[in-house]
Design a protein around this motif. Structure first.
Motif, short mmCIF file in Angstrom:
data_model
loop_
_atom_site.label_atom_id
_atom_site.label_comp_id
_atom_site.label_asym_id
_atom_site.label_seq_id
_atom_site.Cartn_x
_atom_site.Cartn_y
_atom_site.Cartn_z
N GLU A 1 12.49 -12.55 5.76
CA GLU A 1 11.11 -12.08 5.52
C GLU A 1 10.77 -10.90 6.41
OE1 GLU A 1 7.66 -14.66 5.61
OE2 GLU A 1 8.70 -15.99 4.21
N TRP A 2 11.26 -10.92 7.63
CA TRP A 2 10.92 -9.83 8.57
C TRP A 2 11.39 -8.47 8.03
CZ3 TRP A 2 13.51 -12.32 13.51
CH2 TRP A 2 12.89 -13.55 13.78
N ARG A 3 12.51 -8.50 7.35
CA ARG A 3 13.07 -7.23 6.85
C ARG A 3 12.13 -6.53 5.87
NH1 ARG A 3 18.55 -6.50 7.64
NH2 ARG A 3 19.70 -8.35 8.29
N SER A 4 11.24 -7.31 5.26
CA SER A 4 10.36 -6.68 4.26
C SER A 4 9.08 -6.11 4.90
CB SER A 4 10.01 -7.69 3.17
OG SER A 4 9.33 -8.76 3.78
N LEU A 5 8.95 -6.23 6.21
CA LEU A 5 7.76 -5.66 6.87
C LEU A 5 7.83 -4.13 6.79
CD1 LEU A 5 7.75 -7.87 10.11
CD2 LEU A 5 6.07 -7.94 8.24
N THR A 6 6.70 -3.51 6.58
CA THR A 6 6.68 -2.04 6.53
C THR A 6 7.05 -1.50 7.91
OG1 THR A 6 4.96 -2.16 4.89
CG2 THR A 6 5.25 -0.03 5.97
N ASP A 7 8.02 -0.62 7.92
CA ASP A 7 8.57 -0.12 9.19
C ASP A 7 8.43 1.41 9.22
OD1 ASP A 7 10.23 0.84 11.20
OD2 ASP A 7 11.78 -0.67 10.86
N PRO A 8 7.46 1.92 10.01
CA PRO A 8 7.20 3.37 10.00
C PRO A 8 8.17 4.19 10.85
CG PRO A 8 5.65 2.26 11.45
CD PRO A 8 6.56 1.19 10.90
N PHE A 9 9.09 3.53 11.56
CA PHE A 9 9.97 4.29 12.46
C PHE A 9 11.14 4.91 11.70
CE2 PHE A 9 7.98 1.05 15.19
CZ PHE A 9 7.36 1.89 16.10
N PRO A 10 11.67 6.04 12.18
CA PRO A 10 12.80 6.68 11.49
C PRO A 10 13.99 5.72 11.38
CG PRO A 10 11.95 8.10 13.25
CD PRO A 10 11.25 6.78 13.39
#
Ligand SMILES: Nc1nc2c(ncn2[C@@H]2O[C@H](COP(=O)(O)OP(=O)(O)OP(=O)(O)O)[C@@H](O)[C@H]2O)c(=O)[nH]1
Length: 345
Positions: free
Chosen positions: A327-336
């Motif tokens: 589930e964590w992998r689907s969090l929106t991740d704004p980092f390059p």
């Protein structure tokens, strides 16, 4: 039997105009500028040292002293052929700071000067002036605080305290035009490279040495640890918040994990206002690898409780944590994105 002769190379780092040449002149040593950090550049620079037994190698402001030292050792074989000295040995790692511009420079997000010639160890040029300064301090055996005539005694003492925070093991010397009023440099250590790798304050703090910091001018440190990963969105908001309610962070370094990249141990590296995140080669399940965060912060007027609370708010909460890595992998991740195959190129 003749005794072995050595060519001792002192690596000297510092921003342009800090006083590197003045220090060479004042100490009566020959100084050679090193334009690159690769083996060819090192061999070329040393080829003309003749019968001298000790020289100062001025490294480029954007070069990392430790990387240059590795190139020096690698070039050692060639150098024996070119120079008349019997063997090469590393002397002191000397960092020259300009007391009059230091605090402006450490707070700057300007890029350090472009290296004059591309070479392997420089890679893509993204080193800021602040990053160059912290590297120069952390990888030094001797730090010379020069241009003390252009600062007050209190400002010089403050800078000395900051240097000691970042590198508790180095010798700190005050100088004017390269002339020191105190002692000469301590003789270089035989195990200099190994010793330097354990010198930076952040390594010593994370190893739990609990070094005392000076409280006189508000300089201090906070070590943050937590086994949970950061929520990428909340961490990004924390980093974009420029308020100084928890103090002024001047340097931070350590290991961290983002929930959205659960199997990568990240390197956390800030200097002045700039932060860089990179993947490390540490295995996710290695006993040495932290599960969550291990970061040392250095700065002025740091409010440990508030900084810790702000960072705690960036961690996954209990409900999110139970979701697990899928589930964590689907969090929106704004980092390059990270290139995890760099070594395979
Ligand atoms: N006021 C003052 N000026 C200094 C001091 N040390 C050096 N300078 C001056 O600062 C300028 C730069 O000094 P250098 O010794 O050439 O500095 P550097 O780091 O070798 O400079 P680059 O080789 O250009 O990077 C010169 O004009 C020096 O005279 C000092 O302690 N006080």
């Amino acid at each position: 039997m003749t005794s072995p002769s050595f060519l001792t190379l002192n690596l000297v780092s510092g921003l342009a105009g800090a006083g590197k040449s003045s220090i060479a002149r004042a100490s009566g040593r020959t100084s050679i500028s090193l334009d690159g950090a690769d083996r060819a550049a090192v061999s070329g620079a040393i080829a003309g040292t003749g019968t001298r037994s000790e020289v100062m190698l001025e490294i480029h402001p954007s070069a990392v002293p430790l990387e240059v030292a590795v190139a020096v050792m690698a070039a050692g074989g060639d150098l024996v052929l070119h120079s008349e000295a019997g063997a090469i040995r590393l002397g002191n790692f000397v960092s020259v700071l300009d007391a009059s511009t230091f605090w402006r420079d450490i707070r700057s997000d300007k890029l350090a000067p472009e290296p004059p010639q591309p070479c392997a160890t420089h890679g893509e040029h993204d080193r800021t002036v602040a990053d160059a300064l912290v590297q120069q301090i952390e990888w030094a055996s001797v730090v010379v605080i020069n241009k003390t005539d252009l600062s007050t005694a209190a400002e010089c003492a403050d800078l000395r305290d900051f240097v000691r925070l970042l590198n508790p093991s180095c010798q700190v010397i005050f100088a004017r035009h390269g002339h020191s009023s105190v002692s000469a440099w301590l003789p270089p250590r035989v195990d200099m490279l190994t010793w330097l790798q354990q010198s930076p304050g952040w390594i010593r703090q994370l190893n739990g040495e609990g070094l005392l910091a000076s409280g006189r001018t508000g300089l201090g440190y906070v070590v943050y640890r937590d086994p949970r990963p950061f929520h990428p969105g909340r961490l990004a908001s924390f980093l974009s918040d420029t308020s100084t309610e928890s103090g002024e962070i001047l340097r931070s370094r350590g290991l961290f994990r983002l929930a959205s990249r659960p199997h990568v141990v990240g390197s956390w590296n800030s200097a002045g206002p700039t932060i860089a995140f990179e993947p490390t080669s540490m295995g996710s399940h290695d006993p040495e690898s932290p599960w969550g965060q291990e970061i040392a912060f250095f700065g002025r007027n740091l409010d440990g409780a508030r900084l810790t609370a702000n960072l705690d708010a960036c961690l996954l909460d209990d409900r999110e944590f139970i979701g697990g890595p899928m589930e964590w992998r689907s969090l929106t991740d704004p980092f390059p994105a990270w290139d995890l195959n760099q070594d395979d190129d």
